[in-house]
Design a protein around this motif. Structure first.
Motif, PDB file in Angstrom:
ATOM      1  N   LEU A  68       0.876  -1.165   0.000  1.00 25.08           N
ATOM      2  CA  LEU A  68       0.000   0.000   0.000  1.00 25.08           C
ATOM      3  C   LEU A  68       0.915   1.218   0.000  1.00 25.08           C
ATOM      4  N   ALA A  69       0.689   2.110  -0.938  1.00 23.37           N
ATOM      5  CA  ALA A  69       1.536   3.301  -1.035  1.00 23.37           C
ATOM      6  C   ALA A  69       0.713   4.532  -0.720  1.00 23.37           C
ATOM      7  N   LEU A  70       1.097   5.243   0.315  1.00 20.76           N
ATOM      8  CA  LEU A  70       0.404   6.486   0.638  1.00 20.76           C
ATOM      9  C   LEU A  70       0.681   7.489  -0.472  1.00 20.76           C
ATOM     10  N   ALA A  71      -0.387   7.929  -1.124  1.00 23.64           N
ATOM     11  CA  ALA A  71      -0.268   8.691  -2.368  1.00 23.64           C
ATOM     12  C   ALA A  71      -0.356  10.194  -2.180  1.00 23.64           C
ATOM     13  N   GLY A  72      -0.013  10.688  -0.995  1.00 21.94           N
ATOM     14  CA  GLY A  72       0.023  12.130  -0.791  1.00 21.94           C
ATOM     15  C   GLY A  72       1.120  12.747  -1.647  1.00 21.94           C
ATOM     16  N   VAL A  73       1.009  14.022  -1.916  1.00 20.21           N
ATOM     17  CA  VAL A  73       1.974  14.715  -2.774  1.00 20.21           C
ATOM     18  C   VAL A  73       3.402  14.555  -2.251  1.00 20.21           C
ATOM     19  N   TYR A  74       3.567  14.437  -0.939  1.00 22.27           N
ATOM     20  CA  TYR A  74       4.907  14.276  -0.357  1.00 22.27           C
ATOM     21  C   TYR A  74       5.641  13.058  -0.904  1.00 22.27           C
ATOM     22  N   ALA A  75       4.904  12.064  -1.393  1.00 25.46           N
ATOM     23  CA  ALA A  75       5.547  10.867  -1.942  1.00 25.46           C
ATOM     24  C   ALA A  75       6.401  11.200  -3.155  1.00 25.46           C
ATOM     25  N   SER A  76       6.038  12.264  -3.858  1.00 30.13           N
ATOM     26  CA  SER A  76       6.806  12.677  -5.035  1.00 30.13           C
ATOM     27  C   SER A  76       8.167  13.234  -4.671  1.00 30.13           C
ATOM     28  N   HIS A  77       8.377  13.516  -3.398  1.00 30.15           N
ATOM     29  CA  HIS A  77       9.637  14.095  -2.941  1.00 30.15           C
ATOM     30  C   HIS A  77      10.462  13.112  -2.119  1.00 30.15           C
ATOM     31  N   SER A  78      10.088  11.841  -2.175  1.00 29.84           N
ATOM     32  CA  SER A  78      10.792  10.833  -1.382  1.00 29.84           C
ATOM     33  C   SER A  78      11.449   9.809  -2.299  1.00 29.84           C
ATOM     34  N   SER A  79      12.765   9.808  -2.307  1.00 28.69           N
ATOM     35  CA  SER A  79      13.478   8.816  -3.122  1.00 28.69           C
ATOM     36  C   SER A  79      13.275   7.407  -2.551  1.00 28.69           C
ATOM     37  N   TRP A  80      13.027   7.302  -1.243  1.00 28.99           N
ATOM     38  CA  TRP A  80      12.805   5.985  -0.638  1.00 28.99           C
ATOM     39  C   TRP A  80      11.479   5.386  -1.084  1.00 28.99           C
ATOM     40  N   ILE A  81      10.415   6.183  -1.127  1.00 25.12           N
ATOM     41  CA  ILE A  81       9.117   5.674  -1.594  1.00 25.12           C
ATOM     42  C   ILE A  81       9.244   5.216  -3.033  1.00 25.12           C
ATOM     43  N   GLU A  82       9.881   6.009  -3.865  1.00 26.06           N
ATOM     44  CA  GLU A  82      10.069   5.634  -5.265  1.00 26.06           C
ATOM     45  C   GLU A  82      10.858   4.322  -5.358  1.00 26.06           C
ATOM     46  N   SER A 101      -6.852  11.037   3.424  1.00 28.57           N
ATOM     47  CA  SER A 101      -8.068  11.812   3.624  1.00 28.57           C
ATOM     48  C   SER A 101      -7.798  13.302   3.413  1.00 28.57           C
ATOM     49  N   GLY A 102      -8.648  13.932   2.627  1.00 21.62           N
ATOM     50  CA  GLY A 102      -8.541  15.369   2.390  1.00 21.62           C
ATOM     51  C   GLY A 102      -7.575  15.774   1.293  1.00 21.62           C
ATOM     52  N   GLN A 103      -6.846  14.837   0.710  1.00 25.48           N
ATOM     53  CA  GLN A 103      -5.881  15.161  -0.349  1.00 25.48           C
ATOM     54  C   GLN A 103      -6.606  15.390  -1.670  1.00 25.48           C
ATOM     55  N   GLU A 104      -6.312  16.482  -2.302  1.00 23.09           N
ATOM     56  CA  GLU A 104      -6.864  16.770  -3.629  1.00 23.09           C
ATOM     57  C   GLU A 104      -5.881  16.306  -4.706  1.00 23.09           C
ATOM     58  N   ARG A 105      -4.620  16.583  -4.471  1.00 22.72           N
ATOM     59  CA  ARG A 105      -3.586  16.179  -5.431  1.00 22.72           C
ATOM     60  C   ARG A 105      -2.903  14.928  -4.911  1.00 22.72           C
ATOM     61  N   THR A 106      -2.446  14.110  -5.848  1.00 21.50           N
ATOM     62  CA  THR A 106      -1.754  12.884  -5.466  1.00 21.50           C
ATOM     63  C   THR A 106      -0.408  12.811  -6.176  1.00 21.50           C
ATOM     64  N   SER A 107       0.393  11.899  -5.724  1.00 17.80           N
ATOM     65  CA  SER A 107       1.740  11.717  -6.252  1.00 17.80           C
ATOM     66  C   SER A 107       1.725  10.889  -7.533  1.00 17.80           C
TER      67      SER A 107
END
Length: 134
Positions: A68-82, A101-107
Motif C-alpha cells: 500500500l503506497a500512501l499517495a500524498g503529494v509528499y511521496a513525489s519528494h521521497s526517493s525511498w518511496i520511489e 483523507s482530504g488530499q486533492e492532489r496525489t503523487s
C-alpha cells in the motif's frame, strides 16, 4: 480460517501519523486480518549503510502480499518511496495507492506504479487488498 494479509505500507517518516491512521483503519475492520512488514520509527532498520537498508527493505517487500503506497503529494519528494515501489514492481508485488483523507492532489510517483488508487475509505482499501494481493 481467513487469510492473514502481509502488508508493506510505503510511507514518508515525516507523516507517520498517516501511517498509523491507515493501520488503525485496516485493523478496525472486522473479518480482516493483517500483519505489517514496513519499517517504522518505532521499529527502524538500525543502520546508516544504504545498501544494508535496501537489502532489508527488499526482504520485507518480498515477504508481503501487497504494497500500500500512501499517495500524498509528499511521496513525489521521497526517493525511498520511489525505490520501494520500483522494488515491489521488480519483485512482482502488487501496489495499491491510498489517497490520504482530504488530499486533492496525489503523487505521480505512486499513481504511475499502482494497479489502482483508492480513496481513504475502509471498504475501498480492504476490497483493493482482497482483489489484488498475491
Amino acid at each position: 480460517m481467513a487469510k492473514e494479509y502481509k502488508i508493506f505500507i510505503s510511507h514518508s517518516w515525516q507523516y507517520t501519523d498517516t501511517l498509523e491512521s491507515l493501520r488503525n483503519l485496516i485493523n478496525a475492520r472486522s473479518h480482516f486480518s493483517a500483519t505489517y512488514e514496513e519499517s517504522t520509527k518505532d521499529k527502524p532498520i538500525n543502520s546508516e549503510d544504504e545498501s544494508y537498508v535496501k537489502t532489508r527493505l527488499a526482504q520485507k517487500i518480498g515477504n508481503s502480499d501487497i504494497v500500500l503506497a500512501l499517495a500524498g503529494v509528499y511521496a513525489s519528494h521521497s526517493s525511498w518511496i520511489e525505490w520501494e515501489l520500483d522494488k515491489a514492481i521488480e519483485l512482482d508485488i502488487p501496489i495499491v495507492g491510498v489517497i490520504p483523507s482530504g488530499q486533492e492532489r496525489t503523487s505521480t510517483i505512486v499513481s504511475s506504479r499502482s494497479i489502482v488508487d483508492v480513496r481513504w475509505n475502509t471498504e475501498s482499501i480492504i476490497a483493493a487488498i482482497r482483489k489484488h494481493a498475491k
